[in-house]
Design a protein around this motif. Structure first.
Motif, short mmCIF file in Angstrom:
data_model
loop_
_atom_site.label_atom_id
_atom_site.label_comp_id
_atom_site.label_asym_id
_atom_site.label_seq_id
_atom_site.Cartn_x
_atom_site.Cartn_y
_atom_site.Cartn_z
N HIS A 214 0.84 -1.20 0.00
CA HIS A 214 0.00 0.00 0.00
C HIS A 214 0.87 1.25 0.00
O HIS A 214 1.98 1.25 0.52
CB HIS A 214 -0.92 0.00 1.22
N LEU A 215 0.31 2.32 -0.60
CA LEU A 215 1.07 3.57 -0.67
C LEU A 215 0.78 4.44 0.55
O LEU A 215 -0.37 4.57 0.96
CB LEU A 215 0.72 4.32 -1.96
N LYS A 216 1.83 5.01 1.11
CA LYS A 216 1.67 5.88 2.29
C LYS A 216 2.23 7.26 1.98
O LYS A 216 3.28 7.37 1.32
CB LYS A 216 2.45 5.30 3.49
N ILE A 217 1.55 8.28 2.45
CA ILE A 217 2.01 9.65 2.19
C ILE A 217 3.04 10.05 3.24
O ILE A 217 2.82 9.86 4.44
CB ILE A 217 0.82 10.63 2.22
N THR A 218 4.16 10.59 2.80
CA THR A 218 5.19 11.01 3.75
C THR A 218 4.90 12.42 4.24
O THR A 218 3.98 13.08 3.76
CB THR A 218 6.57 11.03 3.08
N GLU A 219 5.76 12.90 5.15
CA GLU A 219 5.59 14.25 5.67
C GLU A 219 5.72 15.29 4.55
O GLU A 219 4.90 16.20 4.44
CB GLU A 219 6.66 14.50 6.72
N THR A 220 6.77 15.12 3.71
CA THR A 220 6.93 16.05 2.58
C THR A 220 5.73 15.95 1.65
O THR A 220 5.28 16.96 1.09
CB THR A 220 8.17 15.72 1.72
N GLY A 221 5.24 14.74 1.48
CA GLY A 221 4.07 14.53 0.62
C GLY A 221 2.88 15.36 1.14
O GLY A 221 2.17 16.00 0.36
N ASN A 222 2.71 15.35 2.46
CA ASN A 222 1.61 16.12 3.04
C ASN A 222 1.74 17.61 2.77
O ASN A 222 0.75 18.30 2.56
CB ASN A 222 1.54 15.87 4.55
N LYS A 223 3.00 18.09 2.77
CA LYS A 223 3.21 19.52 2.48
C LYS A 223 2.71 19.86 1.08
O LYS A 223 2.12 20.92 0.87
CB LYS A 223 4.70 19.87 2.59
N VAL A 224 2.96 18.95 0.12
CA VAL A 224 2.50 19.21 -1.24
C VAL A 224 0.97 19.10 -1.30
O VAL A 224 0.29 19.93 -1.89
CB VAL A 224 3.15 18.22 -2.24
N LEU A 225 0.45 18.08 -0.61
CA LEU A 225 -0.99 17.86 -0.63
C LEU A 225 -1.75 19.08 -0.08
O LEU A 225 -2.76 19.49 -0.63
CB LEU A 225 -1.33 16.59 0.19
N TYR A 226 -1.22 19.66 0.99
CA TYR A 226 -1.93 20.80 1.59
C TYR A 226 -1.37 22.14 1.11
O TYR A 226 -1.42 23.14 1.82
CB TYR A 226 -1.91 20.67 3.11
N SER A 227 -0.81 22.11 -0.11
CA SER A 227 -0.35 23.32 -0.80
C SER A 227 0.65 24.17 0.00
O SER A 227 0.70 25.39 -0.14
CB SER A 227 -1.54 24.20 -1.19
N LYS A 228 1.44 23.52 0.84
CA LYS A 228 2.46 24.29 1.55
C LYS A 228 3.76 24.29 0.75
O LYS A 228 4.71 24.96 1.08
CB LYS A 228 2.72 23.67 2.94
N GLN A 229 3.80 23.44 -0.28
CA GLN A 229 5.03 23.31 -1.07
C GLN A 229 4.66 22.96 -2.50
O GLN A 229 3.74 22.18 -2.73
CB GLN A 229 5.87 22.18 -0.45
N GLU A 230 5.38 23.56 -3.45
CA GLU A 230 5.15 23.21 -4.85
C GLU A 230 6.02 22.00 -5.21
O GLU A 230 6.99 21.71 -4.51
CB GLU A 230 5.56 24.38 -5.75
N ALA A 231 5.69 21.33 -6.29
CA ALA A 231 6.52 20.19 -6.67
C ALA A 231 6.67 20.10 -8.19
O ALA A 231 5.75 20.46 -8.93
CB ALA A 231 5.92 18.90 -6.14
#
Ligand code: ADP
Ligand code: ZN
Length: 608
Positions: free
Chosen positions: A478-495
């Protein structure tokens, strides 16, 4: 030295370090040689053997390699023999006699055999030099450890004045020191040549499924005409499957893996060496002991487990120095499988680390050859120009929204789905799993319809490598979202994502190319640019095959591909013109010259 090079091997120049190594050896000094596969190690002891008085004893671990070397030397008119367990007793007796009479310049012998001959045959002959081939077999640290190699110190003890040359393509320091110590070499001069193989092109293709992979391979092979190649697969089953699929398409394939009987394996190998079969689909079990110089391409159908294995396997292409191509396919499925193997192995940390380095290679955005060489401790000043990254540098774009779509779908399923389900959700595919879990109800269902399945796979691999997600190998992948992933998900970081380019073999590009060339009357092969040259090559290749069959030796021993190429370029029409053909020894010129010159003349008459 140069004279012998020209007369017996038909070459005009030495490769880097060869001359220095030969000089050191004929001055009776001990020598250690580290050179990559195909670098030209054999000449480093064969030329001294021809220059020095007496017989050079070559210790070689594999009977197939011995056979190959002896045949190649004999094909150049050099008196070489082998003593081994495959010969009949009578044959071995004759060899011994010839040695005693001083008629043999090079005697190939296995390590176990030489140990038993130290007080017999070896005492009766005048020895000029001991050459220890594949010397890494001496070391427990090396990958092909042979216990008999550890007793070779007896050579120095019994024959203290005879120089030793040890040769290997395995470079690491521990092995190097082990070789010197165990052979009791006397302050040897160590020659390390570059491990670069610039004639081998590098190409990585990621995220393809079986069907598309086979399509790409098919086109790739078509482009390569009749040229020999190897397809490495992760499992026996895959090797068989790939062979079956390609043979259904009309390709000439054989299978090789450890699950087959000895006879089946020998047949596959023999057919390949003798150009009776064009393609071998194999596991890593294939390749040891194969000196075939005209392997023109190597494909990795799956990701290999380490850079060492990868480099060794692609190194089987292009030993003759001519241009050769490689493709590495790489997918999430491979990563999952290889991680599992590594986790379950008894050297877990090391194997995971090796796999990570392999993955970094596959994922890199800089010249791939630089990564390979730096792995082997060499630095390269320039980009190579012969890898896919150099030819087609990656471009990036702001991929925040795409990544957010994927991450959001993972989050909305409570991080309980593997890659395939994620893509089904993103692309809005209705299937049983989607129905059962009511995934069609989630908000992100179908938001990624505009992106193909394969491109999603590619983007998800990129997300994995940039650390936005992880795979829980112990939770059904299963795929798990990392901490950095969460930053992108909640628009705190661009990718960013790397633009996926259609490669030359893909459906779209291929159609385009076919259209472009269809009005040019090119038969069979849309890639054949220089038809004239290619069919002369083909004519000469068939002649070579015929001559090889008559003598029951492999075609590449009659003449290498690069010698055939040289004949095509210069088109000699009389025997004297053969002097400038690279790789044509005096002996071969006398033996085959007339046949090739006649074939060229006939070809020119018919075509001009
Ligand atoms: P290795 O044992 O290091 O794998 P080989 O000794 O089999 O490599 O050499 C690889 C190929 O390079 C052979 O086909 C050989 O004939 C060719 N070769 C070696 N030295 C030269 C040279 N000086 N010029 C041209 N070709 C060479
Ligand atoms: Zn490059």
């Amino acid at each position: 030295m140069l004279n012998i090079l020209k007369t017996y091997f038909g070459y005009t120049d030495f490769r880097p370090l060869q001359k220095e190594i030969i000089t050191n050896t004929i001055n009776k000094k001990d020598t250690l040689v580290l050179m990559p596969t195909g670098g030209g190690k054999s000449l480093c002891y064969q030329i001294p053997a021809l220059m020095m008085e007496g017989t050079t004893i070559v210790v070689s671990p594999l009977i197939s390699l011995m056979k190959d070397q002896v045949e190649a030397l004999q094909a150049n008119g050099i008196s070489a023999r082998a003593l081994n367990s495959v010969n009949t007793d009578t044959e071995n007796t004759t060899v011994r006699m010839e040695c005693q009479q001083g008629k043999v310049k090079l005697l190939y012998i296995s390590p176990e055999r030489i140990l038993s001959e130290v007080n017999y045959l070896l005492r009766d002959i005048k020895i000029s030099l001991f050459a220890i081939d594949e010397a890494h077999c001496i070391s427990q640290w090396g990958h092909d450890f042979r216990p008999e190699y550890t007793q070779l110190d007896i050579l120095r003890k019994q024959f203290p004045t005879i120089p030793i040359i040890a040769l290997t393509a395995t470079a690491d320091k521990i092995t190097r020191q082990d070789i010197i110590k165990q052979l009791r070499m006397d302050n040897p001069k160590v020659f390390i040549s570059s491990f670069d193989r610039p004639n081998i092109s590098l190409d990585v293709k990621k995220g393809y499924q079986q069907k598309e992979k086979i399509r790409i391979i098919k086109r790739f092979i078509e482009k390569h005409g009749n040229e020999s190649g190897i397809i490495y697969c992760m499992s026996r089953k895959t090797a068989e499957k790939v062979s079956e699929l390609l043979s259904n398409e009309g390709f000439d394939t054989a299978v090789y893996h450890a699950g087959l009987s000895n006879i089946e394996r020998e047949k596959a190998q023999d057919d390949f060496i003798n150009d009776r079969v064009q393609i071998v689909c194999a596991t890593v079990a294939f390749g040891m002991g194969i000196d075939k110089s005209n392997v023109r391409w190597v494909i990795h159908y799956n990701l290999p487990k380490s850079i060492e294995s990868f480099y060794q396997e692609i190194g089987r292409a292009g030993r003759d120095g001519l241009k050769s191509d490689t493709i590495l396919f790489y997918s999430i499925g491979d990563m999952i499988q290889l991680t599992k193997f590594a986790e379950e192995s008894n050297q877990k940390e090391i194997n995971i680390e090796k796999l990570n380095r392999m993955q970094q290679y596959a994922e890199t955005n800089i010249c791939r050859r630089r990564i390979l060489l730096s792995y082997f401790g060499e630095t390269m000043e320039h980009d190579c120009g012969n890898c896919d990254v150099c030819r087609n540098p990656p471009e990036k774009f702001n991929g925040t929204i795409i990544i957010q779509k994927a991450l959001s779908a993972i989050a909305r399923t409570n991080q309980q789905i593997p890659t395939s389900t994620l893509i089904d959700i993103l692309r809005g595919n209705y299937n049983q799993e989607i129905y059962e879990n009511e995934y069609y109800k989630i908000k992100t269902f179908g938001v990624g319809k505009d992106i193909t399945y394969r491109h999603w796979q590619n983007y998800i691999l990129q997300m994995l490598n940039m650390g936005y997600i992880e795979i829980a190998y112990n939770e059904k992948n299963h795929l798990k979202i990392t901490e950095t992933g969460n930053k992108v998900l909640y628009s705190k970081q661009e990718a960013e994502l790397v633009v996926i380019k259609e490669d030359e073999f893909s459906k779209y590009e291929f159609k385009k190319k076919q259209l472009e060339t269809s009005y040019v009357n090119v038969k069979n092969n849309a890639y054949n640019i220089n038809e004239d040259k290619d069919s002369l090559f083909e004519t000469l290749r068939l002649l070579r095959l015929k001559l090889a069959e008559q003598e029951a030796i492999p075609p590449y021993i009659v003449m290498s591909d690069s010698t055939l190429q040289s004949l095509c370029d210069r088109k000699p029409t009389c025997i004297q013109d053969l002097d400038n053909i690279s790789g044509l020894s005096e002996y071969k010129k006398n033996k085959y010259g007339r046949d090739f010159v006649s074939a060229i003349k006939l070809y020119l008459n018919q075509n001009i």
